[in-house]
Design an enzyme around this catalytic site. Structure first.
Site, PDB file in Angstrom:
ATOM      1  CG  ASP A  91      -2.024  -0.879   1.097  1.00  0.00           C
ATOM      2  OD1 ASP A  91      -1.893  -1.058   0.253  1.00  0.00           O
ATOM      3  OD2 ASP A  91      -2.004  -1.320   2.581  1.00  0.00           O
TER       4      ASP A  91
HETATM    5  N1  URA Z   1      -1.129  -5.809   3.490  1.00  0.00           N
HETATM    6  C1  URA Z   1      -1.849  -4.614   4.219  1.00  0.00           C
HETATM    7  O1  URA Z   1      -3.197  -4.461   4.505  1.00  0.00           O
HETATM    8  N2  URA Z   1      -0.586  -3.927   3.528  1.00  0.00           N
HETATM    9  C2  URA Z   1      -0.446  -3.735   2.856  1.00  0.00           C
HETATM   10  O2  URA Z   1       0.962  -2.860   2.258  1.00  0.00           O
HETATM   11  C3  URA Z   1       0.709  -4.985   2.717  1.00  0.00           C
HETATM   12  C4  URA Z   1      -0.111  -5.966   3.166  1.00  0.00           C
END
Ligand code: URA
Length: 237
Positions: free
Chosen positions: A106
């Protein structure tokens, strides 16, 4: 031994754009075994011939593999009209090879991200059938209780889907609450949704390990280095 056309050889190695390569060859700036090569369709032995551009040797690499410490605030994509992407952290000659991120973190997540131009390697690493473990460290807004360990081990409901069993542990129980979770899949916002399912919000998230390969802690966010042969072997098994 593999043979390639000179112009393709230079393009694959990310040396310059298509038109720049044509110009370099035309002007005699490219040599094969120290002889100026003015024919872009001349063949190059990738292993035994020595190709130089402006006197600098071009070492042939079929694929490249990088470990990036992804910083917060940029997106995991190859290009975006408005937003900075992880590939903007790499120089032109690497980007021209057609590298891409393996999987996704993310925007507000940091940590280990592999960047490569090897499609098969990426495919294998991402294959849901392989269940390659990924270890994350999360700063939480509150402690979800020790029972969350059991809930994660049994598989929590992340909104109509029961997550695969995951290993949860706590690095710090308060001020701040820091947890580590190892997951075996990569659903959208997986870790955040798993903690939400046990009543906690993820405030910060960092990926520390993929398979048996750890993020090199000497890399500052935004820095990268090539994977070592050993790391590559660990991720290819
Ligand atoms: N899980 C998440 O919620 N975000 C990420 O970036 C990776 C795994």
């Amino acid at each position: 031994m593999p043979k390639l056309r000179l112009d393709k050889f230079l393009r694959d190695q990310g040396i310059a754009s298509r038109s720049e390569i044509r110009e370099l060859i035309k002007k005699g700036f490219v040599t094969i075994n120290d002889v100026a090569a003015r024919d872009p369709s001349a063949y190059v032995e990738t292993v035994s011939d020595t190709v130089r551009v402006n006197g600098e040797t071009v070492h042939y690499r079929e694929f490249v593999y990088y470990m990036l410490n992804k910083p917060k605030g940029i997106i995991t994509a190859t290009e975006d009209r408005n937003e900075k992407t992880v590939l903007d952290l790499f120089p032109e000659n690497v980007r021209r090879r057609g590298v891409f991120p393996v999987g996704r973190l993310d925007r507000d997540t940091e940590g280990l991200l592999i960047i490569t131009d090897d499609g098969l390697f990426a495919h294998n690493l991402l294959s849901p059938k392989k269940h390659v473990p990924k270890l994350y460290e999360a700063v939480l807004n509150r402690h979800p209780g020790e029972e969350a360990i059991k809930a994660f081990r049994e598989g929590v409901d992340i909104g109509g889907y029961i997550a695969l069993p995951a290993n949860l542990s706590f690095v710090s129980g308060s001020d701040p609450v820091i947890a580590r979770v190892e997951v075996y899949e990569g659903k959208f916002h997986q870790v955040k949704r798993m903690f939400r399912a046990v009543g906690a919000e993820v405030l910060e998230l960092k990926r520390l390990r993929i398979g048996d390969v750890w993020l090199d802690e000497s890399l500052e966010p935004g820095e990268y280095r090539e994977l070592t042969d050993e790391e590559l072997a660990l991720l290819s098994k």
